[in-house]
Motif scaffolding. Structure first.
Motif, PDB file in Angstrom:
ATOM      1  N   THR A  36      -9.448  -4.595  -5.690  1.00 49.70           N
ATOM      2  CA  THR A  36      -8.859  -3.843  -4.576  1.00 49.70           C
ATOM      3  C   THR A  36      -9.703  -3.886  -3.305  1.00 49.70           C
ATOM      4  OG1 THR A  36      -9.868  -1.820  -5.484  1.00 49.70           O
ATOM      5  CG2 THR A  36      -7.581  -2.277  -6.079  1.00 49.70           C
ATOM      6  N   GLU A  37     -11.031  -4.010  -3.466  1.00 47.48           N
ATOM      7  CA  GLU A  37     -11.893  -3.955  -2.288  1.00 47.48           C
ATOM      8  C   GLU A  37     -12.311  -5.322  -1.776  1.00 47.48           C
ATOM      9  OE1 GLU A  37     -15.189  -1.351  -2.904  1.00 47.48           O
ATOM     10  OE2 GLU A  37     -13.918   0.406  -3.343  1.00 47.48           O
ATOM     11  N   ASN A  38     -12.143  -6.350  -2.597  1.00 46.64           N
ATOM     12  CA  ASN A  38     -12.580  -7.689  -2.177  1.00 46.64           C
ATOM     13  C   ASN A  38     -11.542  -8.747  -2.541  1.00 46.64           C
ATOM     14  OD1 ASN A  38     -14.426  -9.558  -1.053  1.00 46.64           O
ATOM     15  ND2 ASN A  38     -15.285 -10.010  -3.070  1.00 46.64           N
ATOM     16  N   SER A  39     -10.276  -8.397  -2.435  1.00 45.58           N
ATOM     17  CA  SER A  39      -9.207  -9.313  -2.837  1.00 45.58           C
ATOM     18  C   SER A  39      -9.250 -10.617  -2.040  1.00 45.58           C
ATOM     19  CB  SER A  39      -7.846  -8.652  -2.645  1.00 45.58           C
ATOM     20  OG  SER A  39      -6.811  -9.584  -2.894  1.00 45.58           O
ATOM     21  N   GLN A  40      -9.079 -11.716  -2.740  1.00 47.99           N
ATOM     22  CA  GLN A  40      -8.993 -13.027  -2.109  1.00 47.99           C
ATOM     23  C   GLN A  40      -7.578 -13.595  -2.171  1.00 47.99           C
ATOM     24  OE1 GLN A  40     -11.935 -14.534  -0.624  1.00 47.99           O
ATOM     25  NE2 GLN A  40     -12.386 -12.365  -0.885  1.00 47.99           N
ATOM     26  N   LEU A  41      -6.623 -12.783  -2.601  1.00 45.90           N
ATOM     27  CA  LEU A  41      -5.273 -13.282  -2.860  1.00 45.90           C
ATOM     28  C   LEU A  41      -4.616 -13.878  -1.619  1.00 45.90           C
ATOM     29  CD1 LEU A  41      -3.994 -10.464  -5.230  1.00 45.90           C
ATOM     30  CD2 LEU A  41      -4.284 -12.884  -5.829  1.00 45.90           C
ATOM     31  N   LYS A  42      -4.650 -13.183  -0.497  1.00 42.23           N
ATOM     32  CA  LYS A  42      -3.964 -13.682   0.701  1.00 42.23           C
ATOM     33  C   LYS A  42      -4.631 -14.952   1.229  1.00 42.23           C
ATOM     34  CE  LYS A  42      -1.910  -9.324   2.188  1.00 42.23           C
ATOM     35  NZ  LYS A  42      -1.773  -8.321   3.266  1.00 42.23           N
ATOM     36  N   LYS A  43      -5.948 -15.003   1.151  1.00 41.29           N
ATOM     37  CA  LYS A  43      -6.665 -16.208   1.582  1.00 41.29           C
ATOM     38  C   LYS A  43      -6.268 -17.391   0.703  1.00 41.29           C
ATOM     39  CE  LYS A  43     -11.398 -17.998   2.159  1.00 41.29           C
ATOM     40  NZ  LYS A  43     -11.346 -19.087   1.150  1.00 41.29           N
ATOM     41  N   LEU A  44      -6.281 -17.177  -0.599  1.00 44.71           N
ATOM     42  CA  LEU A  44      -5.886 -18.241  -1.523  1.00 44.71           C
ATOM     43  C   LEU A  44      -4.431 -18.643  -1.294  1.00 44.71           C
ATOM     44  CD1 LEU A  44      -7.509 -16.870  -4.805  1.00 44.71           C
ATOM     45  CD2 LEU A  44      -8.322 -18.797  -3.427  1.00 44.71           C
ATOM     46  N   GLY A  45      -3.571 -17.651  -1.085  1.00 42.49           N
ATOM     47  CA  GLY A  45      -2.157 -17.927  -0.856  1.00 42.49           C
ATOM     48  C   GLY A  45      -1.931 -18.767   0.385  1.00 42.49           C
TER      49      GLY A  45
END
Length: 517
Positions: A36-45
């Motif tokens: 929740t505090e260091n999500s990389q999901l949007k960057k990867l997406g």
């Protein structure tokens, strides 16, 4: 007095025990905090979906995605490699531009289908006609000369571009029923037209090509506003393009009414010959039982009408993010944790079937497979897939998952074994405990599954983050479990259709050389 003291002591012990049981697992808390505090999901997406784009098997973009995944894992300190399992017809999409040039000018919405032959850079101009209507196959053969030098409209012309839910909301009951009746009659008439040719809809493109057609025009509406399914071409030398419902209907009506619509089509692509196909395999080695495995599974390939965002970009992002989180907060798992990013799932689970066939030593020692592959929604269903004891270990692992996630999930034990549909089935057929993390729809089947609208903007990031947390916790708990998971299979019921005893699905090898003569 003594009895009262004893009761008080017992109450204190029970309270302390209950308090201890309710203490959250510190590792689970670390997983949630990192997610929740260091999500990389949007960057990867963005990197995968916007920059690399769709990942059709055999395309340069598929190869680029595999290399990107290996590099991304390396940046996180996770070992990863691309493992070749076969070859496929190499093809790269170019520019598609479709214009109505007579009786009026209009640029049409459409695209060439996967593996479609290319036009020249200047394109092709020709009249568009409807597939000739014939009494029977002999009559059709006599009319085949009509298609020479023409684009042929080969699909049913949908009478309404409004989805049924829109009709149901706004139409009178009588009007809605009338529309459905008329549509069904028109569909039956079109099926009869196809049948009378003596060929299937898959065979007809090549027959029309041999008869001298300039190209094939299709419509594969997905029953939603502005949405088409986009699959592959069946021609060898002439282009096949798919038009939007709105523009296909326009051209069809013009042809039907004798307006002689003329189209100019530029549909460039490159035939790249036979190219290698891969799975990307990442692993965090186990510290105590490295020869036992947890597999985080998601297919990497996609169709290329959109960018493969929800099929299966989101599943890919979930498993990559789960691996990143685990490497950071749980770098020394007891068992080896593998992420499998499979190639050519869309053509028949080929990457995962090849892996199962080629790595029996891993399959024999799998603790659990967790697969995610049906859209951007939060996980809401988990089946035991016919494994008798799955309730015991899955129930235990799920109990560690935060209520905000686990309360959304319905379970079905022991369930029935999945026989296809996604890569978990490849492992389950070989006897491994494999489970599909089935998610909430978000109109997946009509609006994003294999469509031209399966793009980044359809992702629901809160749900994807929830799924990454779930996958990471399940992998952690499966790794820590003192016991090896049971593979005991239920006795399957009698098949009501055949009256025979149902049997467990059997493993199948991959198509190792695809799309090639």
């Amino acid at each position: 007095m003594k009895t009262k003291l004893q009761l008080a002591f017992v109450s204190m012990v029970l309270a302390a025990t209950t308090s201890f049981a309710q203490q959250p697992d510190p590792m689970v808390q670390e997983i949630v905090t990192e997610a929740t505090e260091n999500s990389q999901l949007k960057k990867l997406g963005h990197e995968l979906l916007d920059v690399i784009g769709p990942r059709l098997v055999g395309s340069p973009q598929m190869e680029q995605a595999h290399d990107w995944a290996v590099k991304t894992y390396a940046d996180w300190g996770i070992a990863a490699e691309n493992q070749q399992w076969g070859t496929w017809k190499g093809w790269e999409r170019g520019i598609t531009h479709i214009d109505l040039v007579a009786p009026r000018l209009r640029t049409l919405e459409g695209r060439q289908l996967a593996w479609s032959p290319s036009t020249s850079k200047k394109g092709v101009t020709a009249e568009a006609i409807i597939l000739p209507e014939a009494k029977d196959s002999a009559d059709f053969q006599s009319k085949l000369n009509q298609v020479k030098g023409k684009f042929v409209l080969l699909s049913f012309n949908e009478p309404t571009g409004r989805p049924d839910y829109n009709w149901e909301e706004w139409a009178t009951e009588q009007s809605f029923e009338k529309m459905k009746k008329e549509r069904a009659e028109a569909e039956n008439e079109w099926r009869a037209r196809i049948k009378a040719t003596g060929y299937s809809s898959r065979e007809l493109p090549e027959i029309l090509e041999k008869a001298g057609a300039e190209g094939i025009i299709t419509l594969n509406w997905s029953s939603g506003f502005g949405v088409n399914k986009v699959f592959s071409a069946y021609t060898r030398d002439i282009p096949t393009v798919d038009l939007s419902l709105e523009d296909y209907g326009l051209v069809f009506r013009m042809a039907e009414n004798g307006d002689k619509p003329e189209l100019h089509i530029v549909a460039t692509s490159k035939d790249l010959g036979e190219v290698p196909t891969f799975n990307t395999i990442a692993s965090i080695e186990g510290s105590e039982k490295p020869e036992e495995y947890i597999v985080l599974s998601a297919h990497f390939d996609s169709w290329d009408g959109g960018t493969g965002a929800t099929d299966n970009g989101t599943g890919t992002l979930v498993m990559m993010e789960a691996m990143r989180i685990l490497k950071k907060v749980y770098p020394n798992p007891k068992r080896t944790i593998i992420a499998g990013h499979w190639g050519s799932e869309e053509q028949g689970l080929n990457g995962s079937r090849a892996f199962v066939k080629d790595h029996p030593e891993i399959v024999e020692n799998i603790q659990a497979v967790f697969n995610q592959d049906n859209g951007t929604g939060r996980v809401v269903n988990l089946s035991g897939n016919g494994l008798v004891d799955a309730y015991d270990y899955l129930g235990d692992w799920l109990s560690a998952v935060p209520d905000s996630i686990s309360n959304q999930i319905e379970t079905n034990f022991p369930g029935m074994p999945g026989r296809g549909g996604s890569d978990y089935a490849s492992f389950l057929a070989a006897g491994a405990p494999a489970f599909n993390l089935s998610s909430l729809s978000w109109s997946y089947w009509n609006y994003t599954w294999h469509t031209n609208r399966d793009t980044y903007d359809k992702i629901v990031w809160d749900d994807v983050q929830s799924n990454a947390i779930l996958a990471a916790i399940l992998a952690y708990k499966a790794s820590e479990d003192a016991d090896k998971t049971s593979r005991k299979q239920r006795v399957l019921p009698i098949n009501q259709r055949t009256g025979e005893q149902s049997t467990w699905p059997e493993p199948r090898d991959a198509t190792r050389r695809g799309g090639l003569d």
